[in-house]
Design a protein around this motif. Structure first.
Motif, PDB file in Angstrom:
ATOM      1  N   ASP A 155      31.688  -6.610  11.580  1.00 30.71           N
ATOM      2  CA  ASP A 155      32.273  -6.057  12.479  1.00 30.71           C
ATOM      3  C   ASP A 155      33.801  -6.287  12.252  1.00 30.71           C
ATOM      4  O   ASP A 155      34.368  -7.086  11.874  1.00 30.71           O
ATOM      5  CB  ASP A 155      31.829  -6.937  13.711  1.00 30.71           C
ATOM      6  CG  ASP A 155      32.702  -6.553  15.019  1.00 30.71           C
ATOM      7  OD1 ASP A 155      33.550  -5.636  14.914  1.00 30.71           O
ATOM      8  OD2 ASP A 155      32.366  -7.005  16.168  1.00 30.71           O
ATOM      9  N   LYS A 164      26.171 -12.072  20.096  1.00 34.62           N
ATOM     10  CA  LYS A 164      25.911 -11.698  18.744  1.00 34.62           C
ATOM     11  C   LYS A 164      26.815 -12.438  17.715  1.00 34.62           C
ATOM     12  O   LYS A 164      26.091 -12.998  16.728  1.00 34.62           O
ATOM     13  CB  LYS A 164      26.215 -10.048  18.413  1.00 34.62           C
ATOM     14  CG  LYS A 164      25.493  -9.298  18.975  1.00 34.62           C
ATOM     15  CD  LYS A 164      25.682  -7.585  18.342  1.00 34.62           C
ATOM     16  CE  LYS A 164      27.224  -7.365  19.055  1.00 34.62           C
ATOM     17  NZ  LYS A 164      27.329  -7.122  20.438  1.00 34.62           N
ATOM     18  N   THR A 165      28.037 -12.453  17.708  1.00 30.96           N
ATOM     19  CA  THR A 165      28.918 -13.171  16.797  1.00 30.96           C
ATOM     20  C   THR A 165      28.555 -14.715  16.893  1.00 30.96           C
ATOM     21  O   THR A 165      28.068 -15.307  15.970  1.00 30.96           O
ATOM     22  CB  THR A 165      30.110 -12.987  16.979  1.00 30.96           C
ATOM     23  OG1 THR A 165      30.459 -11.543  16.921  1.00 30.96           O
ATOM     24  CG2 THR A 165      31.031 -13.745  16.032  1.00 30.96           C
ATOM     25  N   ASP A 220      26.825 -10.164  10.673  1.00 33.08           N
ATOM     26  CA  ASP A 220      27.132  -9.928  12.205  1.00 33.08           C
ATOM     27  C   ASP A 220      27.602  -8.472  12.203  1.00 33.08           C
ATOM     28  O   ASP A 220      28.401  -8.094  11.280  1.00 33.08           O
ATOM     29  CB  ASP A 220      28.489 -10.974  12.506  1.00 33.08           C
ATOM     30  CG  ASP A 220      28.796 -10.874  14.117  1.00 33.08           C
ATOM     31  OD1 ASP A 220      27.915 -10.618  14.809  1.00 33.08           O
ATOM     32  OD2 ASP A 220      29.956 -11.000  14.150  1.00 33.08           O
ATOM     33  N   LEU A 221      27.260  -8.056  13.373  1.00 29.97           N
ATOM     34  CA  LEU A 221      27.432  -6.485  13.665  1.00 29.97           C
ATOM     35  C   LEU A 221      28.259  -6.206  14.767  1.00 29.97           C
ATOM     36  O   LEU A 221      28.189  -6.948  15.713  1.00 29.97           O
ATOM     37  CB  LEU A 221      26.024  -5.646  13.654  1.00 29.97           C
ATOM     38  CG  LEU A 221      25.326  -5.615  12.233  1.00 29.97           C
ATOM     39  CD1 LEU A 221      23.896  -4.989  12.450  1.00 29.97           C
ATOM     40  CD2 LEU A 221      26.181  -5.017  11.409  1.00 29.97           C
TER      41      LEU A 221
HETATM   42 MG    MG Z   1      30.930  -9.783  17.857  1.00 32.05          MG
END
Ligand code: MG
Ligand code: ADP
Length: 293
Positions: free
Chosen positions: A39, A15-16, A126-127
């Motif tokens: 996050d 994700k990141t 970003d989560l």
């Molecule tokens: Mg991440």
């Protein structure tokens, strides 16, 4: 402003890396792009070597009079990439949002205020790997959702629950996500990977971005150096793959009608198939200047 949330309930699926790489690629392609780190672990900001004073990071997007700081990465080529990094107070915000769901709507307002101030074209969020208050707030503020999925069977299994969560938010807020796209990550030459990608395409068809992102040690090195792969190694396969994903995403966002309810499926389909030609051409142009492969 187009807002894209990068979401998967599973951790460690890229994700990141996807948020940072896609946002960098969009900025390098000429879009004023805002990367928002929601996050509390703060990896997105850290991987671009960006720090933020407590109270001036993404927590400020939820405060009525908050003034989030937008920071630019040190590399001059990223002058179109603004970053709102996660601050310590973001963990408290998560607790508040869980206690009082109404506060989640503040994120959309906070992002809108930033857009009016600084004219951002695309916002990439970003989560964390959970559907808590922060992820829910982001999904409510987003037009599009990008779901990175590691190409292995356990991750595929978790994808169902992620997509179910996304669809649940979509239903409760009204209006479909355009695009809703699944991006295979950690793609390598192993048979099991190919099987996993084939299964993804079989099960989720048009939602799956065609090529996916190769497994590469460059991502760890990039996070360590604070320079995204798109700049450190612009002609490498991982950089080209993310540039391609970013171009397809931008094209889909451009084409997304403002009230997109009835047209989601055709829009996603076109965006995967027809745009690949354009994106490949642009990537060839944008990477022509050199770099390691
Ligand atoms: Mg991440
Ligand atoms: P998430 O945000 O979903 O937890 P990350 O983007 O932080 O996942 O990725 C987890 C780890 O895997 C990081 O160390 C990152 O550098 C690495 N990574 C991400 N994508 C890839 C890839 N395509 N190939 C190899 N390593 C990757």
């Amino acid at each position: 402003m187009s807002v894209v949330a990068v979401f998967n309930r599973k951790g460690g699926v890229g994700k990141t890396t996807t948020a940072v790489s896609v946002a960098s690629a969009l900025a390098l392609a000429g879009q004023r792009t805002l990367l928002v780190d929601l996050d509390p672990q703060g990896s997105a900001g850290r991987s671009l070597a960006i720090d933020v004073e407590d109270g001036r990071g993404t927590s400020a997007l939820f405060a009525a009079k908050g003034k989030p700081a937008v920071t630019y990465p040190a590399h001059p080529a990223l002058f179109r990439l603004g970053v709102v990094a996660a601050d310590l107070a973001l963990a408290d915000v998560e607790a508040e949002l869980l206690a009082d769901g109404r506060r989640r709507a503040r994120l959309a307002t906070g992002l809108e205020r930033l857009r009016e101030r600084e004219h951002w074209g695309v916002t990439v969020i970003d989560l964390p790997p959970a559907l808590g208050g922060l992820s829910d707030a982001a999904l409510r503020a987003a037009e599009g959702v990008l779901v990175p999925v590691a190409a292995d069977f356990l991750a595929l299994d978790a994808l169902r629950s992620t997509l179910a969560a996304v669809r649940a938010v979509e239903k409760s807020r009204g209006g479909s996500y355009v695009p809703l796209a699944v991006l295979p990550t950690f793609v390598d030459r192993r048979r099991a990977t190919a099987d996993a990608v084939a299964l993804l395409q079989d099960q989720f068809g048009d939602l799956v971005l065609a090529r996916g992102i190769p497994r590469s040690a460059r991502f760890d090195a990039a996070a360590l150096s604070g320079v995204p792969v798109a700049l450190g190694a612009p002609r490498s396969a991982p950089a080209i793959a993310y540039a391609e994903a970013a171009t397809a995403l931008a094209a889909a966002l451009d084409r997304a009608p403002k009230k997109a309810k009835a047209t989601r499926r055709p829009a996603v389909k076109k965006f995967v198939r027809a745009d690949m030609r354009d994106s490949l051409r642009e990537i060839r142009l944008s990477t022509a200047e050199g770099g390691a492969s």
